[in-house]
Design an enzyme around this catalytic site. Sequence first.
Site, PDB file in Angstrom:
ATOM      1  N   LEU A  58       0.815  -1.213   0.000  1.00  5.64           N
ATOM      2  CA  LEU A  58       0.000   0.000   0.000  1.00  5.64           C
ATOM      3  C   LEU A  58       0.852   1.268   0.000  1.00  5.64           C
ATOM      4  O   LEU A  58       0.318   2.372   0.004  1.00  5.64           O
ATOM      5  CB  LEU A  58      -0.929   0.011   1.223  1.00  5.64           C
ATOM      6  CG  LEU A  58      -1.985  -1.088   1.259  1.00  5.64           C
ATOM      7  CD1 LEU A  58      -2.893  -0.920   2.464  1.00  5.64           C
ATOM      8  CD2 LEU A  58      -2.811  -1.098  -0.023  1.00  5.64           C
TER       9      LEU A  58
ATOM     10  N   LYS B  40      17.406  -4.626   1.030  1.00  4.37           N
ATOM     11  CA  LYS B  40      17.739  -3.513   1.918  1.00  4.37           C
ATOM     12  C   LYS B  40      19.219  -3.435   2.292  1.00  4.37           C
ATOM     13  O   LYS B  40      19.713  -2.355   2.624  1.00  4.37           O
ATOM     14  CB  LYS B  40      16.880  -3.575   3.187  1.00  4.37           C
ATOM     15  CG  LYS B  40      15.408  -3.301   2.922  1.00  4.37           C
ATOM     16  CD  LYS B  40      14.590  -3.314   4.193  1.00  4.37           C
ATOM     17  CE  LYS B  40      13.124  -3.020   3.893  1.00  4.37           C
ATOM     18  NZ  LYS B  40      12.302  -2.949   5.128  1.00  4.37           N
TER      19      LYS B  40
ATOM     20  N   ASP C 247      12.759   2.961   8.203  1.00  5.85           N
ATOM     21  CA  ASP C 247      12.120   1.857   8.918  1.00  5.85           C
ATOM     22  C   ASP C 247      12.277   1.986  10.429  1.00  5.85           C
ATOM     23  O   ASP C 247      11.382   1.633  11.198  1.00  5.85           O
ATOM     24  CB  ASP C 247      12.713   0.512   8.483  1.00  5.85           C
ATOM     25  CG  ASP C 247      12.176   0.028   7.141  1.00  5.85           C
ATOM     26  OD1 ASP C 247      11.058   0.429   6.771  1.00  5.85           O
ATOM     27  OD2 ASP C 247      12.878  -0.750   6.475  1.00  5.85           O
TER      28      ASP C 247
ATOM     29  N   GLY D 245      14.768 -12.571  13.525  1.00  3.34           N
ATOM     30  CA  GLY D 245      15.171 -12.034  12.231  1.00  3.34           C
ATOM     31  C   GLY D 245      16.230 -10.957  12.356  1.00  3.34           C
ATOM     32  O   GLY D 245      16.073 -10.003  13.123  1.00  3.34           O
TER      33      GLY D 245
ATOM     34  N   GLY E  49      17.809  -9.571   9.378  1.00  3.09           N
ATOM     35  CA  GLY E  49      18.050  -9.051   8.041  1.00  3.09           C
ATOM     36  C   GLY E  49      17.961  -7.541   7.981  1.00  3.09           C
ATOM     37  O   GLY E  49      18.135  -6.846   8.987  1.00  3.09           O
ATOM     38  N   GLY E  50      17.669  -7.007   6.788  1.00  2.46           N
ATOM     39  CA  GLY E  50      17.626  -5.564   6.604  1.00  2.46           C
ATOM     40  C   GLY E  50      16.602  -4.877   7.472  1.00  2.46           C
ATOM     41  O   GLY E  50      16.892  -3.875   8.137  1.00  2.46           O
ATOM     42  N   ALA E  51      15.382  -5.391   7.500  1.00  2.00           N
ATOM     43  CA  ALA E  51      14.354  -4.796   8.351  1.00  2.00           C
ATOM     44  C   ALA E  51      14.689  -5.017   9.819  1.00  2.00           C
ATOM     45  O   ALA E  51      14.462  -4.145  10.670  1.00  2.00           O
ATOM     46  CB  ALA E  51      12.997  -5.400   8.023  1.00  2.00           C
TER      47      ALA E  51
ATOM     48  N   TYR F 136       2.684  -6.353   6.887  1.00  2.00           N
ATOM     49  CA  TYR F 136       1.325  -5.809   6.817  1.00  2.00           C
ATOM     50  C   TYR F 136       0.545  -6.304   5.604  1.00  2.00           C
ATOM     51  O   TYR F 136      -0.600  -5.903   5.402  1.00  2.00           O
ATOM     52  CB  TYR F 136       1.349  -4.274   6.839  1.00  2.00           C
ATOM     53  CG  TYR F 136       1.749  -3.611   5.552  1.00  2.00           C
ATOM     54  CD1 TYR F 136       0.801  -3.281   4.582  1.00  2.00           C
ATOM     55  CD2 TYR F 136       3.071  -3.291   5.304  1.00  2.00           C
ATOM     56  CE1 TYR F 136       1.161  -2.656   3.412  1.00  2.00           C
ATOM     57  CE2 TYR F 136       3.448  -2.664   4.129  1.00  2.00           C
ATOM     58  CZ  TYR F 136       2.494  -2.340   3.184  1.00  2.00           C
ATOM     59  OH  TYR F 136       2.851  -1.722   2.020  1.00  2.00           O
TER      60      TYR F 136
END
Length: 306
Positions: free
Chosen positions: A42, A97, A133, A157, A159-161, A252
């Site tokens: 979105l 990312k 982020d 996790g 990773g990038g996020a 999301y």
Amino acid sequence: MPSHNDRVREALARVEGERAATANAGAGVRIGLLGRGIGASLTPIMHEAEGRRLGLDYRYDPIDFDKLGLEDADLGAMLEAVRERGFRGVNVTYPFKQAIIPLLDTLSGEASAIGAVNTVVFSERGTEGHNTDCYGFAQSLRQGLGVVPVSRVVQIGAGGAGAAVAQALAELGAMEIDIVDVDTSRAQALAAQVASANGTLTRAMTPERLAEVIEEASGVVNATPVGMEKLPGLPFDPGLLQPHQWVADIIYFPRETALVRQARDIGCRVLPGGGMAVYQAVRAFQLFSGREPDPLEMAKTFAAYA
């Protein structure tokens, strides 16, 4: 046979052609989203709606490497292609990312500290990577959960996020952060980075210790892509949770993951990923356009389409 760069430019032309009937190809502000499995995102809708509200000629194109049949190795060529086409910048999502960092000219201080980029701005100075982020997750947690205990948080996790989320947790006052990842070396690297930058007690844990660390946690964050429409499933067994804990997910789409749904059923306070999506978009919009967006208006747009 088309060259590597020609293949990427043809893919970009397909994106532009598909949107020709609904978006202005000559828009004054053109933005893209680079990632995989992003059809349900979105972010483009939020950006374009806020651009219209502010009277900007604003267009935002999703560039889905899965849909276009592109390889991860095409990332650099696509970055060059969108810049050539006059884009103002791009957002970057899974799985790029961290991979995009070597392709950029400069990094903001926050992106450099986090080691991940989700926003790239093009200018006369070159390509500059930012991370919105971290702000997005921190603001979402403040707004969505209010004051919650952060004495010990487990993050799944690295990773990038995950890098942005771990930094946000440290900034929110987490006293201890346990980072769990199937890639132990990646978890160790992130734990060391967060500890060095913030002085927060941060530990890397193997998945085999997940039950142990969740039992002692005040809250748990899923910062993996597991649970996305592209990667359905659960990042860990929700049966490990207890009703007094809070659970946050950065995903999301779907709007409510199986993890969030099952954690709520257990009695946990839950935070879906929508808030992070809104607030990271707010900060990115400002970087791209130089205008101040209205977070409430962007949240309304998100809610209308979620």
